[in-house]
Design an enzyme around this catalytic site. Structure first.
Site, PDB file in Angstrom:
ATOM      1  N   LYS A 118      51.365  36.005  13.302  1.00 43.48           N
ATOM      2  CA  LYS A 118      51.470  37.431  12.981  1.00 43.48           C
ATOM      3  C   LYS A 118      52.877  37.897  13.296  1.00 43.48           C
ATOM      4  CE  LYS A 118      48.627  40.731  11.554  1.00 43.48           C
ATOM      5  NZ  LYS A 118      47.430  40.589  10.726  1.00 43.48           N
TER       6      LYS A 118
HETATM    7  P1  NAD Z   1      47.606  50.266   5.619  1.00 39.97           P
HETATM    8  O1  NAD Z   1      48.920  50.587   6.235  1.00 39.97           O
HETATM    9  O2  NAD Z   1      47.547  50.034   4.164  1.00 39.97           O
HETATM   10  O3  NAD Z   1      46.544  51.431   5.966  1.00 39.97           O
HETATM   11  C1  NAD Z   1      46.268  51.828   7.277  1.00 39.97           C
HETATM   12  C2  NAD Z   1      45.410  53.099   7.250  1.00 39.97           C
HETATM   13  O4  NAD Z   1      45.050  53.429   8.598  1.00 39.97           O
HETATM   14  C3  NAD Z   1      46.148  54.309   6.691  1.00 39.97           C
HETATM   15  O5  NAD Z   1      45.233  55.157   6.032  1.00 39.97           O
HETATM   16  C4  NAD Z   1      46.690  54.984   7.937  1.00 39.97           C
HETATM   17  O6  NAD Z   1      46.935  56.379   7.741  1.00 39.97           O
HETATM   18  C5  NAD Z   1      45.539  54.740   8.907  1.00 39.97           C
HETATM   19  N1  NAD Z   1      45.991  54.749  10.302  1.00 39.97           N
HETATM   20  C6  NAD Z   1      47.123  54.211  10.805  1.00 39.97           C
HETATM   21  N2  NAD Z   1      47.192  54.440  12.133  1.00 39.97           N
HETATM   22  C7  NAD Z   1      46.068  55.139  12.459  1.00 39.97           C
HETATM   23  C8  NAD Z   1      45.572  55.682  13.663  1.00 39.97           C
HETATM   24  N3  NAD Z   1      46.281  55.597  14.788  1.00 39.97           N
HETATM   25  N4  NAD Z   1      44.374  56.317  13.627  1.00 39.97           N
HETATM   26  C9  NAD Z   1      43.683  56.414  12.474  1.00 39.97           C
HETATM   27  N5  NAD Z   1      44.121  55.940  11.291  1.00 39.97           N
HETATM   28  C10 NAD Z   1      45.291  55.325  11.289  1.00 39.97           C
HETATM   29  O7  NAD Z   1      47.066  49.002   6.439  1.00 39.97           O
HETATM   30  P2  NAD Z   1      45.940  47.978   5.990  1.00 39.97           P
HETATM   31  O8  NAD Z   1      46.604  46.816   5.370  1.00 39.97           O
HETATM   32  O9  NAD Z   1      44.862  48.705   5.257  1.00 39.97           O
HETATM   33  O10 NAD Z   1      45.409  47.489   7.407  1.00 39.97           O
HETATM   34  C11 NAD Z   1      44.398  48.194   8.116  1.00 39.97           C
HETATM   35  C12 NAD Z   1      43.755  47.261   9.130  1.00 39.97           C
HETATM   36  O11 NAD Z   1      43.170  46.141   8.440  1.00 39.97           O
HETATM   37  C13 NAD Z   1      44.690  46.653  10.163  1.00 39.97           C
HETATM   38  O12 NAD Z   1      43.976  46.446  11.363  1.00 39.97           O
HETATM   39  C14 NAD Z   1      45.032  45.297   9.565  1.00 39.97           C
HETATM   40  O13 NAD Z   1      45.451  44.364  10.556  1.00 39.97           O
HETATM   41  C15 NAD Z   1      43.693  44.931   8.973  1.00 39.97           C
HETATM   42  N6  NAD Z   1      43.714  43.925   7.907  1.00 39.97           N
HETATM   43  C16 NAD Z   1      44.526  44.091   6.812  1.00 39.97           C
HETATM   44  C17 NAD Z   1      44.493  43.117   5.799  1.00 39.97           C
HETATM   45  C18 NAD Z   1      45.291  43.273   4.530  1.00 39.97           C
HETATM   46  O14 NAD Z   1      45.140  42.417   3.648  1.00 39.97           O
HETATM   47  N7  NAD Z   1      46.103  44.303   4.363  1.00 39.97           N
HETATM   48  C19 NAD Z   1      43.671  42.000   5.940  1.00 39.97           C
HETATM   49  C20 NAD Z   1      42.852  41.887   7.055  1.00 39.97           C
HETATM   50  C21 NAD Z   1      42.884  42.854   8.022  1.00 39.97           C
END
Ligand code: NAD
Length: 451
Positions: A139
């Site tokens: 990561k």
């Molecule tokens: P992203 O940046 O596209 O979206 C994140 C969302 O969470 C946004 O709506 C943001 O406003 C909100 N957010 C951010 N900080 C926050 C907080 N403190 N409180 C409440 N909401 C908050 O990110 P993503 O890619 O959707 O990732 C979200 C989660 O999913 C993370 O934990 C990431 O590690 C996990 N994840 C992502 C992927 C991927 O393919 N992108 C895969 C597996 C897991």
């Protein structure tokens, strides 16, 4: 002092997960402040202890799995548009490359730190192992608020960060991907920077790239699609009609936005969604496509005004009475302090590490089923793996094949996890960890310890 007493209580509740709290001085909000201080890597190590105890894991292997293989901290100087220079800190961590090259996203966020990245790298190892992907866990992250940068500053930051970590990434070593606040454009800049240094195009250095430069169809929606396949499999097991479930989603980015849209278009009722600014609630259901359009025009949900929607906070969305709660934002959202107040039946973990081990115990007692992150959100890394294979072969698949193979791989991982949880009478999280860790342990035993 009340604050000190509360701090002592919290230290008792979370003996190993707290980091230094001396500078916290806000009265009345001590618990909340302390919770934001939960150290995710300590939490990840405690999860290993819990599972190791249940499976009788060899102490040496446990010790081995509780440390990361490599952590790199880099300093990233950036010329800002106004001519000043800002220095940002970045990280790349490889937890394990025993089963193959490291794989894991890069996040840009203001509170990223080394221990958070170590935890996320560790969880990636379990995820790849659970799915039987020939990849390890890694990561990366940069401590920055990307919303405060211009597009040019963001590009310079991405390119300099890539140059700083260039010696430890590559298609055979460690392959980054998108995560919080990073997207296909950022992956394109990473791919270009790496390729310029190597003197040839190297599409396989990252996944989640735009399709035009070696990306895969279906990657952008893969994590949401994977969440859907896993949820569908669980509903089939429990004889639940998914279409009649009410759903709340915390986080409205790639993961939260996609799963909300997939479920909405399948006819499910999404009663609440939130982004970092807070959330919207309607008992009758929200119009998700309208909210996604609003988001894509660079707006926050708090600014969306519709008289039938009620504004709620990010804490409140977790307490909404619903059938399925999908935390899809960040870590440490469901903790010992709020788990008792949850009113859902199923938690489908879209985010990585949204639930602490203490909360897990409470949820188990309450009969809430938790589908763990390493299974639920593994669709992203799975289609990243497909992208990696397609880049190596320079031969690209159609969406139908991507979705079918994704469904097959997640379906098998779900079946294995579900049957083990029944056989051993443990939660889905413990079962998924048992499977992932035993594969790692076997790989360590077979490879041996060098020299
Ligand atoms: P992203 O940046 O596209 O979206 C994140 C969302 O969470 C946004 O709506 C943001 O406003 C909100 N957010 C951010 N900080 C926050 C907080 N403190 N409180 C409440 N909401 C908050 O990110 P993503 O890619 O959707 O990732 C979200 C989660 O999913 C993370 O934990 C990431 O590690 C996990 N994840 C992502 C992927 C991927 O393919 N992108 C895969 C597996 C897991």
């Amino acid at each position: 002092m009340v604050e000190n007493k509360k701090k002592e209580q919290m230290k008792f509740l979370y003996p190993e997960t707290l980091v230094a709290t001396d500078e916290i001085e806000v009265s009345g909000k001590v618990e909340k402040e302390l919770l934001t201080e939960i150290n995710p890597f300590e939490m990840a190590k405690r999860q290993i202890d819990i599972v190791a105890g249940k499976m009788g894991l060899n102490e040496n292997i446990k010790k081995y799995l509780k440390r990361v293989e490599r952590s790199l901290i880099v300093s990233i100087p950036i010329k800002m548009d106004d001519g000043s220079i800002e220095i940002f800190e970045g990280y790349r961590v490889q937890h394990s490359t025993i089963r193959g090259p490291g794989k894991g996203g890069i996040r840009f966020a203001p509170n990223v730190n080394l221990d958070e990245v170590k935890a996320l790298a560790t969880w990636m190892t379990w995820k790849c192992s659970l799915l039987n992907l020939p990849l390890g866990g890694a990561k990366g992250g940069v401590c920055v608020d990307p919303k405060k940068l211009s597009k040019q500053e963001l590009e310079r930051l991405t390119r300099r960060y890539t140059a700083e970590i260039i010696n430890i990434i590559g298609p055979d070593m460690d392959i980054p991907a998108p995560d919080l606040n990073t997207d296909p454009q950022i992956m394109a800049w990473i791919m270009d920077t790496y390729s310029m240094h190597k003197g040839r195009a190297v599409p396989g250095v990252v996944t989640g790239k735009p399709i035009e430069i070696g990306g895969s169809v279906g990657r952008e929606t893969a994590t949401g699609m994977g969440l859907f396949f896993v949820l569908e499999a669980l509903c089939n097991k429990l004889n639940i009609d998914l279409n009649n479930q009410s759903i709340a989603v915390q986080g409205f980015g790639n993961v939260g936005g996609n799963i909300a849209q997939i479920l909405y278009e399948k006819g499910c009722k999404i009663i609440a969604v939130s982004d970092i600014s807070g959330g919207l609630y309607s008992k009758e259901g929200l119009n998700i496509n309208e909210l996604l359009e609003w988001r894509d025009r660079n707006n926050y949900l708090k600014d969306f005004h519709y008289e039938n929607y009620k504004f709620i906070s990010n804490e409140e969305i977790l307490m909404v009475k619903c059938d399925i709660l999908i935390p899809a934002a960040i870590e440490n959202q469901i903790t010992q302090l709020n788990a008792n107040n949850l009113k859902c039946k199923i938690i489908l973990e879209g985010a990585n590490g949204p639930t602490t081990p203490e909360a897990d115990d409470i949820l188990k007692q309450k009969g809430i089923i938790v589908v763990p992150d390493i299974l639920a959100n593994a669709g992203g890394v799975c289609v990243s793996y497909f992208e990696y294979i397609q880049d190596i072969h320079s031969y690209f698949w159609k969406l139908e094949r991507i979705n079918q193979e994704l469904k097959n791989i997640l379906g098998s991982a779900f079946e294995d996890t579900y049957s083990l949880s029944k056989e051993k009478n443990v939660t889905l999280r413990i079962a998924s960890y048992m499977i992932a860790i035993s594969k790692l342990a076997k790989a360590i035993e077979l490879r041996g310890i060098y020299p």
